[in-house]
Design a protein around this motif. Structure first.
Motif, mmCIF file in Angstrom:
data_model
loop_
_atom_site.group_PDB
_atom_site.id
_atom_site.type_symbol
_atom_site.label_atom_id
_atom_site.label_comp_id
_atom_site.label_asym_id
_atom_site.label_seq_id
_atom_site.Cartn_x
_atom_site.Cartn_y
_atom_site.Cartn_z
ATOM 1 N N ARG A 148 0.810 -1.230 0.000
ATOM 2 C CA ARG A 148 0.000 0.000 0.000
ATOM 3 C C ARG A 148 0.840 1.276 0.000
ATOM 4 N N ARG A 149 1.890 1.275 0.806
ATOM 5 C CA ARG A 149 2.708 2.500 0.882
ATOM 6 C C ARG A 149 3.590 2.695 -0.349
ATOM 7 N N ALA A 150 3.619 1.645 -1.199
ATOM 8 C CA ALA A 150 4.451 1.727 -2.412
ATOM 9 C C ALA A 150 3.658 2.231 -3.620
ATOM 10 N N VAL A 151 2.350 2.508 -3.418
ATOM 11 C CA VAL A 151 1.508 2.902 -4.554
ATOM 12 C C VAL A 151 1.874 4.305 -5.043
ATOM 13 N N ARG A 152 2.051 4.429 -6.335
ATOM 14 C CA ARG A 152 2.373 5.732 -6.958
ATOM 15 C C ARG A 152 1.163 6.228 -7.743
ATOM 16 N N PRO A 153 1.022 7.565 -7.856
ATOM 17 C CA PRO A 153 -0.122 8.100 -8.596
ATOM 18 C C PRO A 153 -0.030 7.754 -10.085
ATOM 19 N N ALA A 154 -1.172 7.394 -10.667
ATOM 20 C CA ALA A 154 -1.193 7.008 -12.084
ATOM 21 C C ALA A 154 -0.693 8.149 -12.974
ATOM 22 N N GLY A 155 -0.878 9.388 -12.513
ATOM 23 C CA GLY A 155 -0.431 10.546 -13.296
ATOM 24 C C GLY A 155 1.083 10.586 -13.464
ATOM 25 N N GLN A 156 1.791 9.858 -12.600
ATOM 26 C CA GLN A 156 3.268 9.843 -12.712
ATOM 27 C C GLN A 156 3.780 8.555 -13.349
ATOM 28 N N ALA A 157 2.876 7.818 -13.983
ATOM 29 C CA ALA A 157 3.216 6.466 -14.451
ATOM 30 C C ALA A 157 4.427 6.436 -15.397
ATOM 31 N N LYS A 158 4.600 7.509 -16.163
ATOM 32 C CA LYS A 158 5.705 7.485 -17.141
ATOM 33 C C LYS A 158 7.081 7.612 -16.477
ATOM 34 N N ASN A 159 7.079 7.993 -15.190
ATOM 35 C CA ASN A 159 8.372 8.157 -14.475
ATOM 36 C C ASN A 159 8.863 6.873 -13.821
ATOM 37 N N TRP A 160 8.295 5.727 -14.184
ATOM 38 C CA TRP A 160 8.546 4.500 -13.411
ATOM 39 C C TRP A 160 10.023 4.118 -13.342
ATOM 40 N N THR A 161 10.819 4.531 -14.303
ATOM 41 C CA THR A 161 12.242 4.133 -14.246
ATOM 42 C C THR A 161 12.971 4.837 -13.089
ATOM 43 N N CYS A 162 12.376 5.900 -12.561
ATOM 44 C CA CYS A 162 13.026 6.646 -11.462
ATOM 45 C C CYS A 162 12.518 6.228 -10.085
ATOM 46 N N TRP A 163 11.540 5.349 -10.027
ATOM 47 C CA TRP A 163 10.931 5.022 -8.735
ATOM 48 C C TRP A 163 11.853 4.172 -7.869
ATOM 49 N N ARG A 164 11.801 4.465 -6.555
ATOM 50 C CA ARG A 164 12.443 3.560 -5.584
ATOM 51 C C ARG A 164 11.542 2.356 -5.381
ATOM 52 N N LEU A 165 12.116 1.198 -5.260
ATOM 53 C CA LEU A 165 11.319 -0.025 -5.163
ATOM 54 C C LEU A 165 11.132 -0.425 -3.688
ATOM 55 N N PRO A 166 10.033 -1.092 -3.346
ATOM 56 C CA PRO A 166 8.939 -1.474 -4.244
ATOM 57 C C PRO A 166 8.081 -0.277 -4.683
ATOM 58 N N ALA A 167 7.465 -0.422 -5.858
ATOM 59 C CA ALA A 167 6.581 0.617 -6.384
ATOM 60 C C ALA A 167 5.478 -0.055 -7.194
ATOM 61 N N LEU A 168 4.284 0.467 -7.030
ATOM 62 C CA LEU A 168 3.151 -0.125 -7.743
ATOM 63 C C LEU A 168 2.249 0.990 -8.260
ATOM 64 N N VAL A 169 1.770 0.847 -9.477
ATOM 65 C CA VAL A 169 0.839 1.836 -10.015
ATOM 66 C C VAL A 169 -0.383 1.102 -10.563
ATOM 67 N N MET A 170 -1.559 1.656 -10.283
ATOM 68 C CA MET A 170 -2.803 1.057 -10.788
ATOM 69 C C MET A 170 -3.191 1.805 -12.059
ATOM 70 N N LEU A 171 -3.309 1.085 -13.148
ATOM 71 C CA LEU A 171 -3.676 1.708 -14.416
ATOM 72 C C LEU A 171 -5.142 1.420 -14.722
ATOM 73 N N ARG A 172 -5.861 2.444 -15.069
ATOM 74 C CA ARG A 172 -7.294 2.271 -15.342
ATOM 75 C C ARG A 172 -7.553 2.525 -16.816
ATOM 76 N N PHE A 173 -8.002 1.512 -17.511
ATOM 77 C CA PHE A 173 -8.454 1.692 -18.893
ATOM 78 C C PHE A 173 -9.867 1.155 -18.954
ATOM 79 N N ARG A 174 -10.453 1.269 -20.141
ATOM 80 C CA ARG A 174 -11.771 0.636 -20.291
ATOM 81 C C ARG A 174 -11.565 -0.867 -20.085
ATOM 82 N N PRO A 175 -12.184 -1.448 -19.031
ATOM 83 C CA PRO A 175 -11.906 -2.861 -18.724
ATOM 84 C C PRO A 175 -12.372 -3.791 -19.840
ATOM 85 N N ASP A 176 -11.649 -4.853 -20.024
ATOM 86 C CA ASP A 176 -11.971 -5.838 -21.054
ATOM 87 C C ASP A 176 -12.286 -7.164 -20.362
#
Ligand code: ATP
Length: 207
Positions: A148-176
């Motif tokens: 839970r404390r490792a969750v990053r805002p989806a708005g920063q998803a493109k910065n993932w190469t700079c994140w300290r680990l662990p890191a998790l981002v929830m991506l929301r698209f039209r579900p399939d």
């Protein structure tokens, strides 16, 4: 440096949901490619009903056509059964690539059952893709309480190469709602169309 999303699965068979989530992830995370790691044998899935590996690879190739998606037999070549072991070997094989693990919400719900799952989360960032029917269980899962404390805002998803680990981002698209289970129920012999295909050889597949 290449930015690679990794999607592990049985691909029994590969389907529209895999393709859509990969294309969305490419956009949201600024990826160069998504690699589909076709599992030679997922330890958490029953052997019964599992189509032969070459047929699953062939279905993945057909579904990935004309997209920056590369079906990969790397787990078969490396003889790795667990994701943690595959991930441990990738940096030496591809020192110029950066990897992020992609998974559907159903996988996050049972992530705590994966071998050395905390190590996985310390090795690569994780992007979770919403999946109809599973998002509640994913949010309430044992793995999620640890992450839970490792969750990053989806708005920063493109910065993932700079994140300290662990890191998790929830991506929301039209579900399939597509699932391999449902496709197998509708056509248990789906793999026959791929069994005689010359494309079923795995030796030339890179990565
Ligand atoms: P099965 O129904 O046999 O369990 P599946 O459809 O979940 O198969 P897998 O090959 O096990 O397919 O999935 C590989 C990855 O793709 C997993 O991380 C899974 O969560 C994700 N995934 C598959 N289908 C979807 C979907 N429709 N939406 C979001 N994620 C998905």
């Amino acid at each position: 440096m290449k930015r690679i999303g990794l999607l592990g699965g049985s691909f029994n068979p590969a389907h529209r949901g895999h393709r859509r989530l990969s294309l969305h992830a490419i956009r949201a995370l600024g990826l160069d490619e998504v690699w589909w790691l076709v599992s030679p044998g997922n330890p958490l899935k029953p052997v019964k009903g599992m189509a032969p590996f070459p047929a699953r690879m062939a279905s993945a190739r057909a579904m990935a056509r004309r997209a920056p998606i590369r079906p990969s037999a790397i787990e078969q070549r490396l003889k790795t059964r667990y994701t943690a072991d595959t991930l441990a070997k990738l940096p030496r094989l591809y020192p110029k690539h950066r990897f992020i693990w992609l998974m559907g919400a159903d996988n996050l719900a049972q992530f705590h059952r994966w071998e050395r799952w905390r190590d996985i989360a310390r090795q690569v960032p994780i992007a979770v893709i919403a999946r109809p029917g599973y998002d509640g269980n994913a949010r309430a899962s044992p793995a999620m309480s640890w992450l839970r404390r490792a969750v990053r805002p989806a708005g920063q998803a493109k910065n993932w190469t700079c994140w300290r680990l662990p890191a998790l981002v929830m991506l929301r698209f039209r579900p399939d709602p597509t699932s391999a289970t449902r496709l197998r129920a509708a056509d248990p012999s789906w793999h026959r169309q791929f069994s005689s295909s010359p494309q079923t050889s795995t030796s030339s597949v890179k990565p």
